[in-house]
Design an enzyme around this catalytic site. Sequence first.
Site, PDB file in Angstrom:
ATOM      1  N   ASP A 273      14.656   2.919   4.656  1.00 35.17           N
ATOM      2  CA  ASP A 273      13.757   2.247   3.706  1.00 35.17           C
ATOM      3  C   ASP A 273      14.530   1.658   2.532  1.00 35.17           C
ATOM      4  O   ASP A 273      14.350   0.494   2.173  1.00 35.17           O
ATOM      5  CB  ASP A 273      12.739   3.239   3.128  1.00 35.17           C
ATOM      6  CG  ASP A 273      11.675   3.629   4.124  1.00 35.17           C
ATOM      7  OD1 ASP A 273      11.913   3.480   5.325  1.00 35.17           O
ATOM      8  OD2 ASP A 273      10.599   4.082   3.681  1.00 35.17           O
TER       9      ASP A 273
ATOM     10  N   SER B  48       1.798   4.507   3.448  1.00 34.42           N
ATOM     11  CA  SER B  48       1.322   3.879   4.691  1.00 34.42           C
ATOM     12  C   SER B  48       2.475   3.495   5.604  1.00 34.42           C
ATOM     13  O   SER B  48       2.312   2.679   6.500  1.00 34.42           O
ATOM     14  CB  SER B  48       0.523   2.623   4.359  1.00 34.42           C
ATOM     15  OG  SER B  48      -0.454   2.907   3.418  1.00 34.42           O
TER      16      SER B  48
ATOM     17  N   LEU C 143       5.129   1.738   4.734  1.00 32.86           N
ATOM     18  CA  LEU C 143       5.730   0.436   4.419  1.00 32.86           C
ATOM     19  C   LEU C 143       6.795   0.534   3.310  1.00 32.86           C
ATOM     20  O   LEU C 143       7.261  -0.479   2.803  1.00 32.86           O
ATOM     21  CB  LEU C 143       4.648  -0.580   4.028  1.00 32.86           C
ATOM     22  CG  LEU C 143       3.619  -0.900   5.133  1.00 32.86           C
ATOM     23  CD1 LEU C 143       2.675  -1.994   4.682  1.00 32.86           C
ATOM     24  CD2 LEU C 143       4.290  -1.297   6.441  1.00 32.86           C
ATOM     25  N   GLY C 144       7.149   1.745   2.950  1.00 33.46           N
ATOM     26  CA  GLY C 144       8.295   1.930   2.040  1.00 33.46           C
ATOM     27  C   GLY C 144       8.003   1.628   0.586  1.00 33.46           C
ATOM     28  O   GLY C 144       8.874   1.091  -0.111  1.00 33.46           O
ATOM     29  N   SER C 145       6.818   1.993   0.084  1.00 37.38           N
ATOM     30  CA  SER C 145       6.516   1.649  -1.310  1.00 37.38           C
ATOM     31  C   SER C 145       7.411   2.431  -2.284  1.00 37.38           C
ATOM     32  O   SER C 145       7.839   1.873  -3.296  1.00 37.38           O
ATOM     33  CB  SER C 145       5.033   1.856  -1.630  1.00 37.38           C
ATOM     34  OG  SER C 145       4.712   3.214  -1.571  1.00 37.38           O
ATOM     35  N   SER C 146       7.734   3.694  -1.975  1.00 33.23           N
ATOM     36  CA  SER C 146       8.571   4.437  -2.930  1.00 33.23           C
ATOM     37  C   SER C 146      10.015   3.935  -2.884  1.00 33.23           C
ATOM     38  O   SER C 146      10.702   3.909  -3.914  1.00 33.23           O
ATOM     39  CB  SER C 146       8.490   5.945  -2.702  1.00 33.23           C
ATOM     40  OG  SER C 146       9.109   6.298  -1.497  1.00 33.23           O
ATOM     41  N   ALA C 147      10.482   3.492  -1.714  1.00 36.99           N
ATOM     42  CA  ALA C 147      11.837   2.921  -1.636  1.00 36.99           C
ATOM     43  C   ALA C 147      11.899   1.614  -2.414  1.00 36.99           C
ATOM     44  O   ALA C 147      12.895   1.321  -3.096  1.00 36.99           O
ATOM     45  CB  ALA C 147      12.226   2.675  -0.180  1.00 36.99           C
ATOM     46  N   ALA C 148      10.825   0.815  -2.349  1.00 33.59           N
ATOM     47  CA  ALA C 148      10.795  -0.446  -3.106  1.00 33.59           C
ATOM     48  C   ALA C 148      10.813  -0.151  -4.604  1.00 33.59           C
ATOM     49  O   ALA C 148      11.479  -0.862  -5.374  1.00 33.59           O
ATOM     50  CB  ALA C 148       9.552  -1.258  -2.727  1.00 33.59           C
TER      51      ALA C 148
ATOM     52  N   PRO D  94       0.834  -1.204   0.000  1.00 32.92           N
ATOM     53  CA  PRO D  94       0.000   0.000   0.000  1.00 32.92           C
ATOM     54  C   PRO D  94       0.870   1.256   0.000  1.00 32.92           C
ATOM     55  O   PRO D  94       1.918   1.291   0.640  1.00 32.92           O
ATOM     56  CB  PRO D  94      -0.812  -0.116   1.290  1.00 32.92           C
ATOM     57  CG  PRO D  94      -0.069  -1.065   2.140  1.00 32.92           C
ATOM     58  CD  PRO D  94       0.710  -1.976   1.241  1.00 32.92           C
TER      59      PRO D  94
HETATM   60  O1  PMV Z   1       6.659   6.160   7.941  1.00 31.43           O
HETATM   61  P1  PMV Z   1       8.001   5.948   7.358  1.00 31.43           P
HETATM   62  O2  PMV Z   1       8.227   4.578   6.861  1.00 31.43           O
HETATM   63  O3  PMV Z   1       8.354   7.017   6.343  1.00 31.43           O
HETATM   64  O4  PMV Z   1       9.070   6.054   8.528  1.00 31.43           O
HETATM   65  C1  PMV Z   1       9.473   7.240   9.087  1.00 31.43           C
HETATM   66  C2  PMV Z   1      10.506   6.959  10.124  1.00 31.43           C
HETATM   67  C3  PMV Z   1      10.897   8.180  10.916  1.00 31.43           C
HETATM   68  O5  PMV Z   1      11.825   7.743  11.892  1.00 31.43           O
HETATM   69  C4  PMV Z   1       9.708   8.785  11.625  1.00 31.43           C
HETATM   70  C5  PMV Z   1      11.530   9.261  10.037  1.00 31.43           C
HETATM   71  C6  PMV Z   1      12.915   8.921   9.481  1.00 31.43           C
HETATM   72  O6  PMV Z   1      13.373   9.666   8.578  1.00 31.43           O
HETATM   73  O7  PMV Z   1      13.567   7.977   9.937  1.00 31.43           O
END
Ligand code: PMV
Length: 331
Positions: free
Chosen positions: A141, A91, A93-98, A88
């Site tokens: 991510d 949310s 879960l790192g979709s843009s990094a994937a 998704p």
């Molecule tokens: O919600 P996400 O997966 O973008 O995670 C953010 C994690 C934080 O620690 C809140 C921010 C960061 O840059 O590490």
Amino acid sequence: MGIEAGVQKASAPAKCILFGEHAVVYGEPAVAVALEQRLQVQLTPSKSWSVGGSQLQSERHPHIVALKDALLDDSIPPMSIHITSDIPRASGLGSSAALSAAVGHAFATLAEHKNISNEALSTLAHQAEAQAQGGLASPLDTSTSTEGGVVVLSDKKETFCAWLYTRRLAVPTGERVWEVHSLELKRNDDIYLVLGNTGVHAPTSAQVALVASALEESPERIQEIKAIGTISRRGLDALQRGDYTAVGHAMSENHVLLRNLGVSSPELEDLIKAALPTSLGVKLTGAGGGGCMVALTRRPKETAEAIELAGGRTFVSRIGNAGARTDDVNI
Ligand code: PMV
């Protein structure tokens, strides 16, 4: 079954933060794991560059354009890019990094950069992510999606896991430096993660700003950030020993500190409460304010049902899956 000429396929996993979100912004260690949910890209030779049928444009596809500029030269013929994903978006879960990790792998294979390392690919994916986010992104991510397994990020070399590389990023205020590590897991056949999505979108930047202003107002609250760091280290130690009861305790303790920091939400709290009775530990994951929670459980079906009854959408995954890779092109 045959092989289509010139077609390239690659995929990369979603990630979930087990420990240390927000505190990692202040140099404390954070731990993320690669999930089973993946994003796939397929490149097919074409008359012009396109993504999902639309022309490739830097405004709409900043990650892809940045990676194309870095990895491909004019000798590479245009490709049509097709993306499918069970991650998704927006949310936590790192979709843009994937997307960056998978496209990086596909482009490297296309350009026959045979000896390009994961470190180089994850650096490119991180730079693409940072560029698309206006300059700043932590490498958690992109490193987790590229490397797979369990990735630990810290501002210093940690002794309890294997150091992989130092990551540097030029930012408007100077340079940010992170040490990236990986952690080997003991067998964990009966352990699952259940992710519960609130469906509420809360931008990471706003959540990070919330913590920053809380610290500005009350500098002594840095002790809460340090306490998260202590719990991350304890959780990592438990992961290393394969003591999942202790991992769960550390996750729930981590959540209490995140809630006190002000980054949870009523929707997250509802899903977390629903998951607790069947779980070893439960917490929000990522920036909070919405997005996803994660439960560590030996009873994934019951935990997922409880979260769904409380209004969440669920995904089940084992801990630590394969990182970005080039996939078979047999069709
Ligand atoms: O919600 P996400 O997966 O973008 O995670 C953010 C994690 C934080 O620690 C809140 C921010 C960061 O840059 O590490």
